[in-house]
Design a protein around this motif. Structure first.
Motif, short mmCIF file in Angstrom:
data_model
loop_
_atom_site.label_atom_id
_atom_site.label_comp_id
_atom_site.label_asym_id
_atom_site.label_seq_id
_atom_site.Cartn_x
_atom_site.Cartn_y
_atom_site.Cartn_z
N ILE A 1 -0.43 4.43 10.82
CA ILE A 1 0.52 3.41 11.28
C ILE A 1 1.68 4.10 12.00
O ILE A 1 2.27 5.05 11.47
CB ILE A 1 1.05 2.59 10.09
CG1 ILE A 1 -0.09 1.81 9.44
CG2 ILE A 1 2.16 1.65 10.53
CD1 ILE A 1 0.32 1.12 8.14
N VAL A 2 1.99 3.64 13.20
CA VAL A 2 3.11 4.19 13.96
C VAL A 2 4.16 3.11 14.15
O VAL A 2 3.87 2.02 14.65
CB VAL A 2 2.66 4.72 15.34
CG1 VAL A 2 3.87 5.27 16.11
CG2 VAL A 2 1.60 5.80 15.17
N MET A 3 5.39 3.42 13.75
CA MET A 3 6.53 2.53 13.94
C MET A 3 7.53 3.21 14.85
O MET A 3 8.06 4.28 14.54
CB MET A 3 7.20 2.23 12.59
CG MET A 3 8.46 1.38 12.67
SD MET A 3 8.06 -0.35 12.96
CE MET A 3 9.68 -1.05 13.24
N LYS B 1 0.84 -1.20 0.00
CA LYS B 1 0.00 0.00 0.00
C LYS B 1 0.87 1.25 0.00
O LYS B 1 1.99 1.25 0.50
CB LYS B 1 -0.91 0.01 1.22
CG LYS B 1 -1.90 -1.14 1.27
CD LYS B 1 -2.75 -1.07 2.53
CE LYS B 1 -3.73 -2.24 2.61
NZ LYS B 1 -4.54 -2.20 3.86
N GLU B 2 0.34 2.34 -0.53
CA GLU B 2 1.06 3.61 -0.54
C GLU B 2 0.89 4.32 0.81
O GLU B 2 -0.11 4.13 1.50
CB GLU B 2 0.57 4.50 -1.67
CG GLU B 2 0.90 3.95 -3.05
CD GLU B 2 0.57 4.93 -4.16
OE1 GLU B 2 0.00 6.00 -3.86
OE2 GLU B 2 0.90 4.63 -5.32
N ALA B 3 1.89 5.12 1.14
CA ALA B 3 1.83 5.84 2.42
C ALA B 3 2.47 7.20 2.29
O ALA B 3 3.39 7.41 1.49
CB ALA B 3 2.53 5.03 3.51
N LYS B 4 1.96 8.13 3.08
CA LYS B 4 2.56 9.45 3.22
C LYS B 4 3.08 9.53 4.65
O LYS B 4 2.32 9.37 5.60
CB LYS B 4 1.54 10.55 2.95
CG LYS B 4 2.17 11.93 2.80
CD LYS B 4 1.16 12.93 2.26
CE LYS B 4 1.81 14.29 2.02
NZ LYS B 4 0.83 15.26 1.46
N ALA B 5 4.39 9.76 4.79
CA ALA B 5 5.04 9.54 6.08
C ALA B 5 5.49 10.81 6.78
O ALA B 5 5.88 11.80 6.14
CB ALA B 5 6.23 8.61 5.90
N GLY C 1 9.49 2.46 -3.13
CA GLY C 1 8.77 3.24 -4.12
C GLY C 1 7.34 3.59 -3.78
O GLY C 1 6.67 4.26 -4.58
N ASN C 2 6.85 3.19 -2.61
CA ASN C 2 5.45 3.46 -2.29
C ASN C 2 5.27 4.33 -1.05
O ASN C 2 4.16 4.46 -0.53
CB ASN C 2 4.67 2.15 -2.11
CG ASN C 2 5.26 1.25 -1.05
OD1 ASN C 2 6.47 1.20 -0.88
ND2 ASN C 2 4.41 0.53 -0.33
N VAL C 3 6.36 4.95 -0.56
CA VAL C 3 6.27 5.84 0.59
C VAL C 3 6.80 7.22 0.21
O VAL C 3 7.93 7.36 -0.27
CB VAL C 3 7.08 5.31 1.80
CG1 VAL C 3 7.02 6.31 2.95
CG2 VAL C 3 6.54 3.96 2.25
N THR C 4 5.97 8.24 0.41
CA THR C 4 6.37 9.62 0.21
C THR C 4 6.52 10.28 1.58
O THR C 4 5.61 10.18 2.41
CB THR C 4 5.31 10.39 -0.60
OG1 THR C 4 5.14 9.76 -1.86
CG2 THR C 4 5.73 11.84 -0.80
#
Length: 331
Positions: free
Chosen positions: A261-263, A171-175, A201-204
């Motif tokens: 989502i929190v890491m 899935k794509e994510a904005k971080a 390639g899927n996290v901005t």
């Protein structure tokens, strides 16, 4: 008390398998270290070791202090510890110079600033006081005996891979990245994290904020970033307070439903409760007990003349543990 001699084989085995936590320790030698016989010895009394740290009030210090005190008790070492209450490299440098003036047998430290702590370490080395660094490095390795800690770039990279493969799953994510700029371990972890995101390639990355490793500042900067970027759905911390700060911000904003989502990084009781409650998805855990335990044991052997030059252990590149959701709280 019997003499505690540490062989190369024992040290490597301890670095890879011993202690609490989940990440193996690595030890990288420095370049300018006085030989043991060149320093005055105290043969008739316990050795005096000093720990120079900072922010001792945060939960991250629980495990390192346990390792520090356990080694000191085993080896009959008198220990003292000093450090600023906030992330202040200048204050830590001043305290380090005061420690050098007190002439302990050895100094173990984790620098809050890689540049400001070089000169105090130089003064210690030139005074014949060995300095061991743990967890985060200084800029000039000539003025420390070694570095014990995880390989921070690889730790950040592994953290990023875990997010991509286990949390996002395509899935794509904005971080939002929460970190402490200018500090070696956090800069290296951030670089590894960004490398993993680039490859995935899927996290901005929407924003990178300075949480100052502070439980008051952290929620404030996280809230501001979330308000400015309402489509953020991933928060990653490189420091021990960032994950908890993010969870507090989400809770206060009414968004603690798992949609973001929190890491985290590291762990304490409060952070594990957020994982158990589903607010935090996961956290990456270092072997902090082992870091300071090994540093103390190694320095004891060096001061006692048991140190074998070149006996430095190595660590696997993936020297980091990851705690998924549904882990029990610490007891």
């Amino acid at each position: 008390m019997s003499e505690y001699r540490l062989s190369r084989r024992d040290l490597i085995r301890a670095s890879l398998y011993g202690g609490a936590g989940l990440a193996a320790a690595s030890l990288v030698p420095g370049l300018a270290m006085a030989a043991p016989e060149e320093r005055p010895r105290r043969q008739d009394q316990p050795l005096e070791f000093a720990l120079v740290g900072g922010l001792f009030n945060i939960g991250w210090w629980i495990d390192p202090r346990m390792g520090w005190t356990a080694a000191a008790k085993e080896l009959n070492i008198n220990i003292t510890e000093v450090g600023p209450v906030d992330f202040n490299g200048a204050d830590q440098a001043t305290m380090m110079e005061q420690v050098v003036a007190s002439k302990p047998d050895a100094i173990i430290m984790t620098p809050l600033d890689p540049d400001q702590l070089v000169d105090p370490c130089r003064k210690a080395t030139e005074a014949g006081i060995p300095v061991m660094i743990f967890n985060s490095d200084i800029r000039d390795p000539r003025y420390r005996m070694g570095l014990i800690g995880m390989q921070n770039f690889n730790g950040g990279y592994l953290q990023g891979q875990y997010i991509l493969n286990n949390l996002l799953k395509g899935k794509e994510a904005k971080a939002l990245i929460m970190t402490v700029p200018g500090v070696e371990n956090h800069e290296s972890r951030k670089a590894g994290l960004l490398k993993a995101f680039e490859e995935g390639g899927n996290v901005t990355v929407a924003e990178i904020v300075n949480d100052q490793a502070d439980y008051t500042v952290g929620p404030q900067v996280a809230t501001a970033a979330l308000q400015a970027n309402p489509d953020i759905n991933l928060i990653v911390a490189t420091d021990a307070t960032g994950g908890e700060s993010a969870c507090r911000a989400l809770t206060e904003m009414g968004k603690a439903d798992g949609s973001v989502i929190v890491m985290g990084m590291d762990r304490d009781d409060s952070m594990l409760k957020f994982i158990k409650d589903g607010v935090m998805a996961a956290t990456a855990v270092q072997r902090n007990f082992l870091e300071l335990y090994l540093a103390t044991v190694f320095m004891y052997n060096h001061v006692k003349g048991n140190w074998i030059k070149g006996a430095f252990p190595s660590a696997p590149d993936d020297a980091l543990g990851l705690l998924p959701a549904q882990v029990p709280p610490l007891t």
